[in-house]
Design a protein around this motif. Structure first.
Motif, PDB file in Angstrom:
ATOM      1  N   GLY A  57       0.825  -1.210   0.000  1.00 32.13           N
ATOM      2  CA  GLY A  57       0.000   0.000   0.000  1.00 32.13           C
ATOM      3  C   GLY A  57       0.856   1.255   0.000  1.00 32.13           C
ATOM      4  O   GLY A  57       0.533   2.252  -0.651  1.00 32.13           O
ATOM      5  N   TYR A  58       1.950   1.240   0.721  1.00 33.92           N
ATOM      6  CA  TYR A  58       2.877   2.367   0.737  1.00 33.92           C
ATOM      7  C   TYR A  58       3.434   2.589  -0.662  1.00 33.92           C
ATOM      8  O   TYR A  58       3.515   3.713  -1.151  1.00 33.92           O
ATOM      9  N   ASN A  59       3.798   1.487  -1.312  1.00 34.74           N
ATOM     10  CA  ASN A  59       4.368   1.569  -2.663  1.00 34.74           C
ATOM     11  C   ASN A  59       3.317   1.850  -3.724  1.00 34.74           C
ATOM     12  O   ASN A  59       3.658   2.113  -4.872  1.00 34.74           O
ATOM     13  N   ASP A  60       2.040   1.804  -3.352  1.00 38.69           N
ATOM     14  CA  ASP A  60       0.936   2.094  -4.267  1.00 38.69           C
ATOM     15  C   ASP A  60       0.366   3.473  -3.951  1.00 38.69           C
ATOM     16  O   ASP A  60      -0.831   3.648  -3.763  1.00 38.69           O
ATOM     17  N   GLY A  61       1.236   4.440  -3.839  1.00 37.57           N
ATOM     18  CA  GLY A  61       0.799   5.807  -3.608  1.00 37.57           C
ATOM     19  C   GLY A  61       0.172   6.021  -2.246  1.00 37.57           C
ATOM     20  O   GLY A  61      -0.749   6.821  -2.095  1.00 37.57           O
ATOM     21  N   PHE A  62       0.632   5.283  -1.247  1.00 41.00           N
ATOM     22  CA  PHE A  62       0.143   5.404   0.128  1.00 41.00           C
ATOM     23  C   PHE A  62      -1.330   5.039   0.239  1.00 41.00           C
ATOM     24  O   PHE A  62      -2.106   5.708   0.913  1.00 41.00           O
ATOM     25  N   HIS A  63      -1.714   3.956  -0.426  1.00 39.22           N
ATOM     26  CA  HIS A  63      -3.093   3.474  -0.389  1.00 39.22           C
ATOM     27  C   HIS A  63      -3.586   3.417   1.057  1.00 39.22           C
ATOM     28  O   HIS A  63      -2.892   2.955   1.943  1.00 39.22           O
ATOM     29  N   THR A 104       2.768 -11.904  -5.279  1.00 36.15           N
ATOM     30  CA  THR A 104       4.116 -12.415  -5.445  1.00 36.15           C
ATOM     31  C   THR A 104       4.331 -13.580  -4.496  1.00 36.15           C
ATOM     32  O   THR A 104       3.806 -13.589  -3.403  1.00 36.15           O
ATOM     33  N   GLU A 105       5.063 -14.557  -4.951  1.00 38.31           N
ATOM     34  CA  GLU A 105       5.430 -15.650  -4.058  1.00 38.31           C
ATOM     35  C   GLU A 105       6.851 -15.443  -3.568  1.00 38.31           C
ATOM     36  O   GLU A 105       7.400 -16.261  -2.879  1.00 38.31           O
ATOM     37  N   ASN A 106       7.452 -14.296  -3.933  1.00 35.67           N
ATOM     38  CA  ASN A 106       8.800 -13.977  -3.491  1.00 35.67           C
ATOM     39  C   ASN A 106       8.731 -12.679  -2.696  1.00 35.67           C
ATOM     40  O   ASN A 106       8.875 -11.602  -3.246  1.00 35.67           O
ATOM     41  N   THR A 107       8.487 -12.790  -1.418  1.00 35.55           N
ATOM     42  CA  THR A 107       8.344 -11.601  -0.602  1.00 35.55           C
ATOM     43  C   THR A 107       9.682 -11.028  -0.156  1.00 35.55           C
ATOM     44  O   THR A 107       9.728 -10.145   0.671  1.00 35.55           O
ATOM     45  N   THR A 108      10.779 -11.507  -0.726  1.00 35.67           N
ATOM     46  CA  THR A 108      12.078 -10.949  -0.399  1.00 35.67           C
ATOM     47  C   THR A 108      12.508  -9.904  -1.428  1.00 35.67           C
ATOM     48  O   THR A 108      13.605  -9.400  -1.371  1.00 35.67           O
ATOM     49  N   SER A 109      11.628  -9.555  -2.363  1.00 35.38           N
ATOM     50  CA  SER A 109      11.984  -8.549  -3.363  1.00 35.38           C
ATOM     51  C   SER A 109      12.189  -7.205  -2.679  1.00 35.38           C
ATOM     52  O   SER A 109      11.759  -6.981  -1.552  1.00 35.38           O
ATOM     53  N   ALA A 127      10.773  -4.456  -3.072  1.00 36.77           N
ATOM     54  CA  ALA A 127       9.527  -3.782  -2.740  1.00 36.77           C
ATOM     55  C   ALA A 127       9.027  -4.205  -1.360  1.00 36.77           C
ATOM     56  O   ALA A 127       8.208  -3.523  -0.763  1.00 36.77           O
ATOM     57  N   TYR A 128       9.502  -5.312  -0.854  1.00 34.14           N
ATOM     58  CA  TYR A 128       9.075  -5.814   0.450  1.00 34.14           C
ATOM     59  C   TYR A 128      10.252  -5.953   1.395  1.00 34.14           C
ATOM     60  O   TYR A 128      10.360  -6.916   2.118  1.00 34.14           O
ATOM     61  N   ASP A 129      11.113  -4.968   1.386  1.00 33.11           N
ATOM     62  CA  ASP A 129      12.241  -4.960   2.303  1.00 33.11           C
ATOM     63  C   ASP A 129      11.720  -4.531   3.665  1.00 33.11           C
ATOM     64  O   ASP A 129      11.568  -3.350   3.952  1.00 33.11           O
ATOM     65  N   THR A 130      11.423  -5.513   4.496  1.00 34.00           N
ATOM     66  CA  THR A 130      10.795  -5.224   5.783  1.00 34.00           C
ATOM     67  C   THR A 130      11.758  -4.627   6.809  1.00 34.00           C
ATOM     68  O   THR A 130      11.314  -4.242   7.890  1.00 34.00           O
ATOM     69  N   SER A 131      13.034  -4.507   6.469  1.00 26.29           N
ATOM     70  CA  SER A 131      13.972  -3.897   7.420  1.00 26.29           C
ATOM     71  C   SER A 131      13.591  -2.447   7.705  1.00 26.29           C
ATOM     72  O   SER A 131      13.916  -1.925   8.778  1.00 26.29           O
TER      73      SER A 131
END
Length: 181
Positions: free
Chosen positions: A3-9, A112-117, A119-123
């Motif tokens: 949501g953040y990467n989608d224009g702060f949805h 996505t089945e790859n949540t380590t991309s 776009a999903y850097d949870t750090s």
């Protein structure tokens, strides 16, 4: 973070004006419990949540709301799919309800089945987690796993559905090849 990467949805201008969140962490804390809020609070989400939103309500979820959302999930939904297990979710749906398996059900679009991309850097969340939605997700995952077992959905049992959809090609003498677009 999607949501953040989608224009702060769901970042509600009703509460915050036109100022964007200062960071991913600030955004995550405001929209925390979005799924719980959706299952327990009255309201809507129009214009992707920019004007009026349940998810962007800065009032945090309560333990009572979390318990109610988990209860509603367990008692009110017949089917639960898991985004990270998209293929199994599509096969489970057909095992439960029948119908013809279609190619578009297996196409990767917004998931996505790859949540380590990147776009999903949870750090960027500095260890913070959404406890309310985490409890709801755990219940959904348990329901999903129970359904997989009850309806005997496995990679092997999923093959006919995938072949019918045209996304699995079996070449004699080779392992099956999954064709996703």
């Amino acid at each position: 973070l999607s949501g953040y990467n989608d224009g702060f949805h769901s970042w509600s201008s009703q509460y915050f004006g036109l100022e964007p969140p200062k960071s991913e962490l600030e955004y995550a804390k405001v929209v925390a419990g979005c799924a719980v809020k959706t299952l327990t609070r009255a309201g809507s989400s129009i214009f992707q949540g920019y004007a009026e939103t349940v998810c962007g309500d800065p009032e945090p979820t309560t333990e009572d709301e979390t318990r109610l959302a988990v209860e509603r999930l367990g008692e009110g939904l017949v089917f639960v799919g898991i985004l990270e297990q998209w293929t199994n979710s599509a096969c489970l749906f057909h095992a439960m309800f029948g119908g013809t398996c279609a190619e578009q059900e297996f196409q990767q679009t917004s998931h996505t089945e790859n949540t380590t991309s990147s776009a999903y850097d949870t750090s960027v969340l500095q260890g913070w987690t959404d406890e309310a939605d985490g409890k709801l997700y755990s219940k959904g995952l348990q329901m999903f796993q129970d359904s997989l077992q009850q309806f005997q959905v496995t990679a092997e049992s999923c093959r006919p559905c995938m072949q019918e959809a045209g996304v699995l090609r079996v070449i004699s003498g080779f392992s099956p090849l999954l064709l996703l677009y």
